[in-house]
Design a protein around this motif. Structure first.
Motif, PDB file in Angstrom:
ATOM      1  N   ILE A  79       0.671  -1.142  -0.563  1.00 21.32           N
ATOM      2  CA  ILE A  79       0.089   0.414   0.083  1.00 21.32           C
ATOM      3  C   ILE A  79       0.950   1.436   0.292  1.00 21.32           C
ATOM      4  O   ILE A  79       0.754   2.033  -0.448  1.00 21.32           O
ATOM      5  CB  ILE A  79      -0.859   0.134   1.314  1.00 21.32           C
ATOM      6  N   ARG A  80       1.752   1.313   0.484  1.00 19.66           N
ATOM      7  CA  ARG A  80       2.967   2.409   0.608  1.00 19.66           C
ATOM      8  C   ARG A  80       3.189   3.064  -0.341  1.00 19.66           C
ATOM      9  O   ARG A  80       4.014   3.748  -1.117  1.00 19.66           O
ATOM     10  CB  ARG A  80       3.596   2.298   1.910  1.00 19.66           C
ATOM     11  N   ALA A  81       4.010   1.473  -1.178  1.00 18.86           N
ATOM     12  CA  ALA A  81       4.781   1.634  -1.926  1.00 18.86           C
ATOM     13  C   ALA A  81       4.025   1.851  -3.437  1.00 18.86           C
ATOM     14  O   ALA A  81       4.464   2.444  -4.250  1.00 18.86           O
ATOM     15  CB  ALA A  81       5.442  -0.262  -2.474  1.00 18.86           C
ATOM     16  N   ALA A  82       2.679   1.733  -3.766  1.00 20.93           N
ATOM     17  CA  ALA A  82       1.680   1.895  -4.626  1.00 20.93           C
ATOM     18  C   ALA A  82       1.566   3.436  -4.913  1.00 20.93           C
ATOM     19  O   ALA A  82       1.199   4.596  -5.264  1.00 20.93           O
ATOM     20  CB  ALA A  82       0.837   0.833  -4.699  1.00 20.93           C
ATOM     21  N   ALA A  83       1.602   4.057  -3.061  1.00 18.93           N
ATOM     22  CA  ALA A  83       1.304   5.463  -3.363  1.00 18.93           C
ATOM     23  C   ALA A  83       2.378   5.895  -3.893  1.00 18.93           C
ATOM     24  O   ALA A  83       2.210   7.571  -4.217  1.00 18.93           O
ATOM     25  CB  ALA A  83       1.337   5.329  -1.601  1.00 18.93           C
ATOM     26  N   ASN A  84       3.419   5.530  -4.203  1.00 17.81           N
ATOM     27  CA  ASN A  84       4.911   6.098  -4.958  1.00 17.81           C
ATOM     28  C   ASN A  84       4.709   6.060  -6.446  1.00 17.81           C
ATOM     29  O   ASN A  84       5.768   6.319  -7.206  1.00 17.81           O
ATOM     30  CB  ASN A  84       5.995   5.593  -3.919  1.00 17.81           C
ATOM     31  N   VAL A  85       3.751   4.590  -6.545  1.00 17.75           N
ATOM     32  CA  VAL A  85       3.521   4.952  -8.276  1.00 17.75           C
ATOM     33  C   VAL A  85       2.446   4.860  -8.936  1.00 17.75           C
ATOM     34  O   VAL A  85       1.555   5.276  -8.421  1.00 17.75           O
ATOM     35  CB  VAL A  85       4.290   2.886  -8.641  1.00 17.75           C
ATOM     36  N   PRO A  86       2.821   6.623  -9.421  1.00 16.00           N
ATOM     37  CA  PRO A  86       1.544   6.689  -9.749  1.00 16.00           C
ATOM     38  C   PRO A  86       1.504   6.762 -10.726  1.00 16.00           C
ATOM     39  O   PRO A  86      -0.819   6.286 -11.276  1.00 16.00           O
ATOM     40  CB  PRO A  86       2.097   8.105 -10.896  1.00 16.00           C
ATOM     41  N   GLU A  87       1.300   5.032 -11.514  1.00 13.07           N
ATOM     42  CA  GLU A  87       1.115   4.021 -12.387  1.00 13.07           C
ATOM     43  C   GLU A  87       0.469   2.888 -12.456  1.00 13.07           C
ATOM     44  O   GLU A  87      -0.805   2.755 -13.197  1.00 13.07           O
ATOM     45  CB  GLU A  87       2.474   4.003 -13.593  1.00 13.07           C
ATOM     46  N   ILE A  88      -0.253   2.787 -10.935  1.00  9.87           N
ATOM     47  CA  ILE A  88      -0.049   2.093 -10.561  1.00  9.87           C
ATOM     48  C   ILE A  88      -1.809   2.763  -9.312  1.00  9.87           C
ATOM     49  O   ILE A  88      -1.605   3.120  -9.105  1.00  9.87           O
ATOM     50  CB  ILE A  88       0.300   0.715 -10.509  1.00  9.87           C
ATOM     51  N   GLU A  89      -2.671   1.843  -9.155  1.00  8.08           N
ATOM     52  CA  GLU A  89      -3.695   1.758  -8.544  1.00  8.08           C
ATOM     53  C   GLU A  89      -4.260   0.418  -7.474  1.00  8.08           C
ATOM     54  O   GLU A  89      -5.574  -0.465  -8.685  1.00  8.08           O
ATOM     55  CB  GLU A  89      -4.917   2.734  -8.949  1.00  8.08           C
TER      56      GLU A  89
END
Length: 332
Positions: free
Chosen positions: A19-29
């Motif tokens: 969840i924390r990692a995804a918050a820093n990857v704008p390409e994914i949700e």
């Protein structure tokens, strides 16, 4: 590139890391969660729905993140792949050869990506050392000494009943904490021809080992030694020492800390952020490696190409771990 929509499968500590990692990857949700118990992982927004299984997810998604115990990876992968969804799984790939092969084959047949979270391959110094080995610039490799002397308190194993057991974890530190470093070992040197290993359970209430040692002999004569532990109080960073005919290089915590190689410049550099050490805690402090792998996963799933760590790539680490356990069981 459009947003790549992911289901997060699992509700434990590593799910919160994603969840924390995804918050820093704008390409994914992350558009949904999957939890058999209905538990919501820490940090997941209340707006994101949680479903009992991948097949019962009521939202549109492109792929899954399997943040589940090792013993659940195969089932989750097959469930997703048969729906035509791409798969990103936590390490290790799976606990048996048949499960690994079925996962790889199923993803191939359904034309979906299978990526594995061996994020230490993203560290700049590890990449640089691997390239020097691959191109022969270090000369003949004589030996590699890998020590993963970590510490975990008893509470780590008592808090989650699957930890350290054979059915869900697959064993102790060889298959869990040291698997990242064993992946680097196989990435650098390939699989050995011969293994002699010993394991023991000394200080923890667990089914698997909490300390073990393996000696490996490779086809080219290289000798490898691998130590994996969660009984080494207070916990030490993993250390890989590579000895070649040109000298010695030492990697600690994914950084080159000693470079004693003749006629070859030290390629080491400070990474922008430090990857998680894991020496004394399972709390992941940096998600940089996960972010790199997730960004690559989304890009390759949508545009094609080989992911940074595929299921086939990750299979070698699991194969070596299985051989270590098989050798140790014969030595009892």
């Amino acid at each position: 590139m459009k947003k790549f929509r992911l289901l997060l499968v699992g509700s434990g500590n590593i799910a919160s890391t994603y969840i924390r990692a995804a918050a820093n990857v704008p390409e994914i949700e992350i558009v949904g969660g999957v939890s058999r118990s209905g538990k919501r992982p820490a940090g997941m927004s209340e707006d994101i729905p949680v479903y009992p299984s991948i097949t019962k997810a009521g939202c549109e998604f492109d792929g899954v993140i399997l943040a589940t115990p090792n013993g659940c990876h195969a089932a989750g992968c097959l469930e997703a792949a048969k729906l035509g969804k791409h798969v990103f799984t936590e390490k290790t790939l799976a606990l048996t050869r048949s499960d690994m092969d079925e996962m790889i084959d199923c993803c191939k047949q359904n034309k979906v990506q299978l990526a594995v979270a061996f994020q230490r391959r993203t560290a700049p110094d590890n990449i640089a050392v691997r390239e020097l080995i691959r191109t022969g610039k270090l000369g003949r490799i004589i030996a590699c000494e890998l020590t993963v002397n970590f510490w975990r308190p008893d509470s780590y194993y008592r808090d989650s009943d699957y930890r350290g057991n054979l059915k869900m974890d697959g064993g102790g530190p060889f298959v869990q904490q040291a698997s990242h470093n064993i992946d680097l070992y196989t990435w650098f040197f390939g699989l050995p021809e011969t293994i002699h290993a010993f394991t023991g359970t000394f200080v923890h209430p667990m089914e698997g080992e909490d300390y073990g040692a393996a000696i490996c002999r490779h086809a080219d004569g290289m000798i490898g030694t691998i130590i994996a532990s969660t009984a080494s109080k207070p916990g030490f960073d993993a250390v890989m020492t590579i000895r070649s005919e040109k000298g010695t290089v030492v990697l600690e915590g994914d950084r080159i800390t000693q470079w004693l190689i003749e006629d070859v410049a030290n390629p080491g550099r400070e990474p922008a952020k430090e990857l998680h050490s894991g020496a004394a805690s399972n709390a992941v402090t940096s998600t940089l490696g996960h972010e790199i792998l997730l960004r690559d996963f989304a890009e390759k799933a949508q545009n094609g190409g080989n992911v940074l760590v595929s299921g086939s790539d990750a299979r070698d680490a699991s194969e070596l771990i299985l051989r270590i356990y098989e050798s140790a069981s014969h030595a009892q």
